[in-house]
Write a protein that holds these residues in place. Structure first.
Motif, mmCIF file in Angstrom:
data_model
loop_
_atom_site.group_PDB
_atom_site.id
_atom_site.type_symbol
_atom_site.label_atom_id
_atom_site.label_comp_id
_atom_site.label_asym_id
_atom_site.label_seq_id
_atom_site.Cartn_x
_atom_site.Cartn_y
_atom_site.Cartn_z
ATOM 1 N N SER A 1 13.315 53.022 81.362
ATOM 2 C CA SER A 1 14.740 52.777 81.160
ATOM 3 C C SER A 1 15.018 51.474 80.426
ATOM 4 O O SER A 1 16.169 51.198 80.056
ATOM 5 C CB SER A 1 15.458 52.772 82.520
ATOM 6 N N TRP A 2 13.998 50.647 80.206
ATOM 7 C CA TRP A 2 14.162 49.364 79.525
ATOM 8 C C TRP A 2 14.240 49.527 78.008
ATOM 9 O O TRP A 2 14.538 48.577 77.296
ATOM 10 C CB TRP A 2 12.977 48.444 79.859
ATOM 11 N N ASN A 3 13.979 50.718 77.510
ATOM 12 C CA ASN A 3 13.820 50.902 76.064
ATOM 13 C C ASN A 3 14.956 51.711 75.455
ATOM 14 O O ASN A 3 15.307 52.789 75.936
ATOM 15 C CB ASN A 3 12.475 51.592 75.790
ATOM 16 N N ASN A 4 15.527 51.156 74.375
ATOM 17 C CA ASN A 4 16.431 51.895 73.487
ATOM 18 C C ASN A 4 17.666 52.446 74.181
ATOM 19 O O ASN A 4 18.101 53.557 73.906
ATOM 20 C CB ASN A 4 15.678 53.045 72.803
ATOM 21 N N ASP A 5 18.282 51.645 75.068
ATOM 22 C CA ASP A 5 19.544 52.100 75.649
ATOM 23 C C ASP A 5 20.699 51.175 75.279
ATOM 24 O O ASP A 5 21.802 51.298 75.822
ATOM 25 C CB ASP A 5 19.423 52.224 77.171
ATOM 26 N N GLY A 6 20.439 50.208 74.378
ATOM 27 C CA GLY A 6 21.492 49.318 73.917
ATOM 28 C C GLY A 6 21.830 48.200 74.871
ATOM 29 O O GLY A 6 22.858 47.524 74.685
ATOM 30 N N HIS B 1 17.581 43.922 79.407
ATOM 31 C CA HIS B 1 16.946 44.258 80.675
ATOM 32 C C HIS B 1 16.177 43.059 81.213
ATOM 33 O O HIS B 1 15.320 42.496 80.513
ATOM 34 C CB HIS B 1 16.003 45.452 80.502
ATOM 35 N N PRO B 2 16.460 42.645 82.458
ATOM 36 C CA PRO B 2 15.715 41.537 83.053
ATOM 37 C C PRO B 2 14.298 41.963 83.434
ATOM 38 O O PRO B 2 14.088 43.055 83.971
ATOM 39 C CB PRO B 2 16.541 41.179 84.289
ATOM 40 N N VAL B 3 13.345 41.074 83.152
ATOM 41 C CA VAL B 3 11.934 41.330 83.458
ATOM 42 C C VAL B 3 11.394 40.133 84.238
ATOM 43 O O VAL B 3 11.663 38.984 83.895
ATOM 44 C CB VAL B 3 11.105 41.521 82.170
ATOM 45 N N THR B 4 10.647 40.406 85.296
ATOM 46 C CA THR B 4 9.968 39.358 86.064
ATOM 47 C C THR B 4 8.488 39.708 86.173
ATOM 48 O O THR B 4 8.142 40.817 86.593
ATOM 49 C CB THR B 4 10.555 39.214 87.483
ATOM 50 N N LYS C 1 2.639 41.362 90.002
ATOM 51 C CA LYS C 1 3.866 42.107 90.295
ATOM 52 C C LYS C 1 4.791 42.036 89.087
ATOM 53 O O LYS C 1 5.056 40.955 88.563
ATOM 54 C CB LYS C 1 4.557 41.516 91.525
ATOM 55 N N VAL C 2 5.253 43.192 88.647
ATOM 56 C CA VAL C 2 6.173 43.271 87.506
ATOM 57 C C VAL C 2 7.413 44.016 87.950
ATOM 58 O O VAL C 2 7.326 45.138 88.477
ATOM 59 C CB VAL C 2 5.527 43.986 86.300
ATOM 60 N N VAL C 3 8.565 43.383 87.760
ATOM 61 C CA VAL C 3 9.848 43.991 88.109
ATOM 62 C C VAL C 3 10.690 44.091 86.842
ATOM 63 O O VAL C 3 10.859 43.097 86.117
ATOM 64 C CB VAL C 3 10.598 43.165 89.172
ATOM 65 N N VAL C 4 11.201 45.275 86.560
ATOM 66 C CA VAL C 4 12.083 45.491 85.408
ATOM 67 C C VAL C 4 13.404 46.034 85.943
ATOM 68 O O VAL C 4 13.419 46.998 86.715
ATOM 69 C CB VAL C 4 11.466 46.472 84.399
ATOM 70 N N ASP C 5 14.495 45.422 85.506
ATOM 71 C CA ASP C 5 15.793 45.692 86.123
ATOM 72 C C ASP C 5 15.649 45.334 87.612
ATOM 73 O O ASP C 5 15.348 44.213 87.933
ATOM 74 C CB ASP C 5 16.228 47.134 85.877
ATOM 75 N N THR C 6 15.799 46.269 88.491
ATOM 76 C CA THR C 6 15.573 46.000 89.926
ATOM 77 C C THR C 6 14.417 46.849 90.460
ATOM 78 O O THR C 6 14.232 46.954 91.669
ATOM 79 C CB THR C 6 16.847 46.304 90.738
ATOM 80 N N VAL D 1 14.326 38.624 72.771
ATOM 81 C CA VAL D 1 14.116 38.025 74.079
ATOM 82 C C VAL D 1 15.111 36.890 74.258
ATOM 83 O O VAL D 1 15.510 36.234 73.286
ATOM 84 C CB VAL D 1 12.659 37.524 74.237
ATOM 85 N N ARG D 2 15.534 36.649 75.490
ATOM 86 C CA ARG D 2 16.425 35.530 75.800
ATOM 87 C C ARG D 2 16.255 35.149 77.278
ATOM 88 O O ARG D 2 15.562 35.847 78.040
ATOM 89 C CB ARG D 2 17.886 35.880 75.516
ATOM 90 N N LYS D 3 16.857 34.037 77.673
ATOM 91 C CA LYS D 3 16.866 33.569 79.065
ATOM 92 C C LYS D 3 15.470 33.530 79.669
ATOM 93 O O LYS D 3 15.260 33.934 80.812
ATOM 94 C CB LYS D 3 17.791 34.453 79.910
ATOM 95 N N MET D 4 14.522 33.007 78.920
ATOM 96 C CA MET D 4 13.146 32.944 79.420
ATOM 97 C C MET D 4 12.962 31.707 80.292
ATOM 98 O O MET D 4 13.395 30.617 79.940
ATOM 99 C CB MET D 4 12.156 32.932 78.248
ATOM 100 N N LYS D 5 12.312 31.903 81.431
ATOM 101 C CA LYS D 5 12.081 30.813 82.387
ATOM 102 C C LYS D 5 10.714 30.984 83.020
ATOM 103 O O LYS D 5 10.358 32.083 83.449
ATOM 104 C CB LYS D 5 13.168 30.815 83.464
ATOM 105 N N LEU D 6 9.956 29.887 83.103
ATOM 106 C CA LEU D 6 8.651 29.912 83.760
ATOM 107 C C LEU D 6 8.646 28.895 84.888
ATOM 108 O O LEU D 6 8.914 27.711 84.670
ATOM 109 C CB LEU D 6 7.529 29.577 82.772
#
Length: 308
Positions: A170-175, A178-181, A197-202, A239-244
């Motif tokens: 669901s992270w691809n090509n929906d306009g 999408h938040p990724v952790t 652990k990888v979380v996409v959206d929720t 990409v935006r809002k990147m935080k480490l």
């Protein structure tokens, strides 16, 4: 006499407690008579990532040949970088050189916008150089966001062994953004295990323990970052809002010049449970603290016929 002893013990405890900050290692603070780890540290956030990360802009088929120059736009905290566009055979990475895989845990968060097409986006860590495509690990681990053909998210080790795959697409090509952790955590007591652990959206798309981690970490490189590739087909990737953020050591450990070492815990029953020390005199200091607390709770006068 007992009242004098009581006061002296309290003074000793208060003097120890006042100086406790200097006895705790960097990244720890004194809470009572315990060295407690501070909150996680920030490597960069959404207002600094774009100035801290270097940029590789290349052709994956002709390394070193510029195919597309990444475009930065917007203002804080929504500064975005377009990594890919409608240019074929492009390999572009945002990267940094440091060994974040040596930390006990790190968490990379960002928002991604990706259109359909080809070929993939990827996060890499522990590589010996910049990967030029999603299966070019360069000795590191890769979290692969596959776009071309069948869409999936996959964790692969340095030898391209599949550690975990999710069909979440669901992270691809929906306009939408999408938040990724992506969270990496070493096992506190077993250095052969790492949890990814990888979380996409929720949605948690990957949650797996990887074995033989110690051997990989020891031989791994110092390149990590996020990038993408196009082939004969193309796609747009932003990409935006990147935080480490990271935590150097787990609970119960302290930082030393040799890495994370188990903290000395006083097992004397008279000492407060959870008391840690970083000095050779910790046993006595902690005992003073525990005894003073006991005397505050049960002062010597009025007990067993004693008086002031």
């Amino acid at each position: 006499m007992r009242a004098v002893l009581y006061c002296l013990l309290l003074l000793k405890y208060w003097a120890w407690n006042a100086s406790a900050q200097s006895q705790c290692p960097t990244g720890y603070a004194s809470v009572g008579n315990t060295c407690t780890r501070l909150v996680e540290r920030t490597f960069f956030d959404e207002t600094t990532y774009y100035s801290m990360l270097s940029r590789l802009q290349s052709s994956y088929s002709s390394p070193g040949t510029l195919r597309y120059t990444m475009v930065q736009s917007g203002s804080d905290p929504n500064v975005q970088i377009q990594i890919l566009t409608s240019t074929t055979t492009t390999s572009n990475n945002l990267y940094f050189r440091s060994r974040i895989q040596d930390y006990y845990t790190f968490t990379l968060q960002f928002e991604m916008y990706c259109t359909s097409g080809a070929d993939a986006a990827y996060f890499f860590v522990g590589s010996n150089d910049n990967p030029l495509f999603e299966s070019d690990t360069k000795g590191g681990y890769i979290v692969r966001f596959q776009v071309y053909s069948s869409r999936y998210i996959r964790l692969q080790d340095s030898s391209l062994n599949d550690k975990s795959t999710s069909s979440y697409a669901s992270w691809n090509n929906d306009g939408n953004w999408h938040p990724v952790t992506i969270k990496y955590t070493k096992h506190a007591w077993d250095n052969t295990l790492i949890n990814w652990k990888v979380v996409v959206d929720t949605t948690t798309v990957i949650n797996v323990n990887v074995t033989d981690a110690a051997a990989w970490v020891a031989s791994s490189g110092n390149f990590w970052g996020f990038g993408g590739r196009t082939g004969g087909g193309t796609m747009s990737l932003y990409v935006r809002k990147m935080k480490l953020t990271f935590e150097p050591c787990p609970d119960g450990f302290v930082m030393t010049t040799n890495g994370c070492s188990i903290a000395q815990q006083n097992i004397n029953n008279d000492c407060k449970e959870g008391a840690y020390s970083t000095t050779g005199k910790g046993l006595y200091l902690n005992s003073y603290a525990a005894l003073a607390e006991l005397l505050v709770a049960r002062p010597p006068w009025g007990v067993h016929g004693l008086s002031r």
